[in-house]
Design an enzyme around this catalytic site. Structure first.
Site, PDB file in Angstrom:
ATOM      1  N   SER A  21      42.688  23.653  99.546  1.00 15.96           N
ATOM      2  CA  SER A  21      43.388  22.456 101.077  1.00 15.96           C
ATOM      3  C   SER A  21      43.905  23.846 101.437  1.00 15.96           C
ATOM      4  O   SER A  21      44.179  23.647 102.334  1.00 15.96           O
ATOM      5  CB  SER A  21      43.899  21.126 100.420  1.00 15.96           C
ATOM      6  OG  SER A  21      44.893  21.867  99.437  1.00 15.96           O
ATOM      7  N   ASN A  22      44.575  24.562 100.877  1.00 15.18           N
ATOM      8  CA  ASN A  22      45.353  25.729 101.028  1.00 15.18           C
ATOM      9  C   ASN A  22      44.438  26.836 102.148  1.00 15.18           C
ATOM     10  O   ASN A  22      44.958  27.534 103.419  1.00 15.18           O
ATOM     11  CB  ASN A  22      46.128  26.266 100.398  1.00 15.18           C
ATOM     12  CG  ASN A  22      47.912  25.335  99.212  1.00 15.18           C
ATOM     13  OD1 ASN A  22      48.756  25.498 100.588  1.00 15.18           O
ATOM     14  ND2 ASN A  22      48.270  24.888  99.001  1.00 15.18           N
ATOM     15  N   MET A  95      44.572  30.625  89.690  1.00 21.23           N
ATOM     16  CA  MET A  95      44.542  29.809  88.060  1.00 21.23           C
ATOM     17  C   MET A  95      44.706  31.602  87.116  1.00 21.23           C
ATOM     18  O   MET A  95      44.770  30.491  85.709  1.00 21.23           O
ATOM     19  CB  MET A  95      43.542  29.065  88.013  1.00 21.23           C
ATOM     20  CG  MET A  95      44.066  27.368  87.875  1.00 21.23           C
ATOM     21  SD  MET A  95      45.715  27.211  88.851  1.00 21.23           S
ATOM     22  CE  MET A  95      46.161  26.183  87.347  1.00 21.23           C
ATOM     23  N   ILE A  97      47.059  35.249  85.713  1.00 24.25           N
ATOM     24  CA  ILE A  97      47.991  35.670  86.671  1.00 24.25           C
ATOM     25  C   ILE A  97      47.285  37.005  86.276  1.00 24.25           C
ATOM     26  O   ILE A  97      46.364  37.735  85.200  1.00 24.25           O
ATOM     27  CB  ILE A  97      48.899  35.386  85.266  1.00 24.25           C
ATOM     28  CG1 ILE A  97      48.992  34.288  85.024  1.00 24.25           C
ATOM     29  CG2 ILE A  97      49.684  36.629  85.227  1.00 24.25           C
ATOM     30  CD1 ILE A  97      50.398  33.709  83.560  1.00 24.25           C
ATOM     31  N   LEU A  98      47.651  37.480  87.053  1.00 23.06           N
ATOM     32  CA  LEU A  98      46.977  39.636  87.791  1.00 23.06           C
ATOM     33  C   LEU A  98      47.893  40.871  87.058  1.00 23.06           C
ATOM     34  O   LEU A  98      49.282  40.241  86.831  1.00 23.06           O
ATOM     35  CB  LEU A  98      47.602  39.516  89.110  1.00 23.06           C
ATOM     36  CG  LEU A  98      46.548  39.029  89.931  1.00 23.06           C
ATOM     37  CD1 LEU A  98      46.642  39.155  91.598  1.00 23.06           C
ATOM     38  CD2 LEU A  98      45.203  39.292  89.941  1.00 23.06           C
ATOM     39  N   ASN A 112      52.399  34.297  97.435  1.00 22.84           N
ATOM     40  CA  ASN A 112      51.300  33.144  96.402  1.00 22.84           C
ATOM     41  C   ASN A 112      52.449  32.075  96.906  1.00 22.84           C
ATOM     42  O   ASN A 112      53.652  32.144  97.332  1.00 22.84           O
ATOM     43  CB  ASN A 112      51.932  33.257  95.122  1.00 22.84           C
ATOM     44  CG  ASN A 112      51.248  32.267  94.119  1.00 22.84           C
ATOM     45  OD1 ASN A 112      50.425  31.682  94.503  1.00 22.84           O
ATOM     46  ND2 ASN A 112      52.048  31.497  93.208  1.00 22.84           N
ATOM     47  N   HIS A 114      53.481  28.340  95.288  1.00 25.85           N
ATOM     48  CA  HIS A 114      53.905  27.455  94.321  1.00 25.85           C
ATOM     49  C   HIS A 114      54.432  25.695  94.188  1.00 25.85           C
ATOM     50  O   HIS A 114      55.288  25.985  95.874  1.00 25.85           O
ATOM     51  CB  HIS A 114      54.580  28.013  93.538  1.00 25.85           C
ATOM     52  CG  HIS A 114      55.213  27.635  91.826  1.00 25.85           C
ATOM     53  ND1 HIS A 114      54.814  27.923  90.977  1.00 25.85           N
ATOM     54  CD2 HIS A 114      56.422  26.634  91.797  1.00 25.85           C
ATOM     55  CE1 HIS A 114      54.667  27.097  90.264  1.00 25.85           C
ATOM     56  NE2 HIS A 114      56.312  26.837  90.731  1.00 25.85           N
ATOM     57  N   ASP A 150      56.197  33.589  88.856  1.00 24.99           N
ATOM     58  CA  ASP A 150      57.172  33.087  90.022  1.00 24.99           C
ATOM     59  C   ASP A 150      58.223  33.050  90.463  1.00 24.99           C
ATOM     60  O   ASP A 150      59.227  32.649  91.192  1.00 24.99           O
ATOM     61  CB  ASP A 150      56.558  31.457  89.804  1.00 24.99           C
ATOM     62  CG  ASP A 150      55.096  30.841  89.508  1.00 24.99           C
ATOM     63  OD1 ASP A 150      54.216  31.146  90.486  1.00 24.99           O
ATOM     64  OD2 ASP A 150      54.908  29.833  89.078  1.00 24.99           O
ATOM     65  N   GLU A 179      52.834  22.259 102.125  1.00 27.21           N
ATOM     66  CA  GLU A 179      52.751  23.793 101.502  1.00 27.21           C
ATOM     67  C   GLU A 179      51.590  23.778 103.090  1.00 27.21           C
ATOM     68  O   GLU A 179      51.448  25.576 103.249  1.00 27.21           O
ATOM     69  CB  GLU A 179      50.963  23.642 100.576  1.00 27.21           C
ATOM     70  CG  GLU A 179      52.302  23.549  99.281  1.00 27.21           C
ATOM     71  CD  GLU A 179      51.780  23.287  97.559  1.00 27.21           C
ATOM     72  OE1 GLU A 179      50.481  24.575  97.409  1.00 27.21           O
ATOM     73  OE2 GLU A 179      51.804  22.513  96.732  1.00 27.21           O
TER      74      GLU A 179
HETATM   75  C1  GRF Z   1      48.980  24.130  95.248  1.00 29.04           C
HETATM   76  O1  GRF Z   1      49.839  23.163  94.828  1.00 29.04           O
HETATM   77  C2  GRF Z   1      49.351  25.531  95.606  1.00 29.04           C
HETATM   78  O2  GRF Z   1      50.749  25.660  95.148  1.00 29.04           O
HETATM   79  C3  GRF Z   1      49.361  25.535  93.740  1.00 29.04           C
HETATM   80  O3  GRF Z   1      47.801  25.024  93.152  1.00 29.04           O
HETATM   81  C4  GRF Z   1      47.339  24.316  93.980  1.00 29.04           C
HETATM   82  C5  GRF Z   1      46.282  24.466  94.968  1.00 29.04           C
HETATM   83  O4  GRF Z   1      45.948  23.770  95.781  1.00 29.04           O
HETATM   84  N1  GRF Z   1      49.612  26.882  93.410  1.00 29.04           N
HETATM   85  P1  GRF Z   1      44.952  24.230  96.750  1.00 29.04           P
HETATM   86  O5  GRF Z   1      43.078  24.378  96.024  1.00 29.04           O
HETATM   87  O6  GRF Z   1      45.173  25.175  98.182  1.00 29.04           O
HETATM   88  O7  GRF Z   1      44.361  22.774  97.407  1.00 29.04           O
END
Ligand code: GRF
Length: 193
Positions: A21-22, A95, A97-98, A112, A114, A150, A179
């Protein structure tokens, strides 16, 4: 920040693992006139990530890398980033960690998002931990990525009030909506530095 490439907009890659969604909100933002960014590449460690559909719909190049061998995956990703002249990486629900090596080779150019008000609640299950601690507020943070989880320099944050009847689900929903506004604003901010 000197990121000149000869292109009129900065070429960015978005890394996702899930819903995206981001990513969706970043794509929408990238299409506005004021946007300094162009999304040239979407990268995922998960072939089933729902967010990859946005790549198809919006005709953005996408690549999936298998992190069973993380070192190899990162090596391939770096080549792909170079090939596509990527200047900034936006992690958006990625998801994995690099590694330090990877982060070093893109130093200061990985962002990033968070779902907490960092430095509070680094890592996973942020909403549950905020609720358990009876926090009055939570929110989200866009920050630069360093090899410490983070913990990189904060670019922008957005605060959300926690109500008595909030659950992890309702809180996650409220924060996610923030976000979607915050990531574009953070990009505007770093490109005006
Ligand atoms: C978001 O809450 C972001 O802050 C976290 O993972 C989630 C990802 O959501 N790191 P989406 O895949 O962008 O919907």
């Amino acid at each position: 920040m000197d990121l000149s490439t000869g292109y009129s907009k900065f070429r960015i890659a978005v890394f996702i693992s899930g819903n995206g969604s981001n990513l969706k909100s970043l794509i929408k933002f990238s299409k506005t006139k004021k946007s300094p960014i162009f999304i040239s590449l979407i990268i995922s460690n998960n072939a089933k990530a729902k967010g990859l559909n946005f790549a198809n719909i919006c005709k953005i190049k996408k690549k999936v890398f298998n992190f069973a061998n993380a070192k190899l995956a990162e090596k391939k990703i770096l080549l792909e980033l170079k090939k596509n002249k990527i200047k900034i990486i936006c992690l958006a629900g990625f998801m994995k960690i690099l590694s330090k090596t990877f982060i070093k080779s893109f130093k200061g150019k990985i962002l990033n998002i968070h779902p907490s008000l960092l430095p509070k609640y680094k890592g996973l299950n942020t909403h549950q931990r905020a609720l358990n601690n009876n926090e009055k507020y939570s929110g989200c943070t866009v920050h630069f990525v360093t090899s410490k989880l983070d913990s990189g320099k904060i670019i922008l944050q957005s605060k959300v009030k926690i109500n008595k009847n909030d659950t992890t689900k309702t809180l996650a929903k409220k924060i996610l909506a923030q976000e979607h506004k915050l990531y574009p604003r953070a990009l505007m901010k770093i490109f005006s530095l």
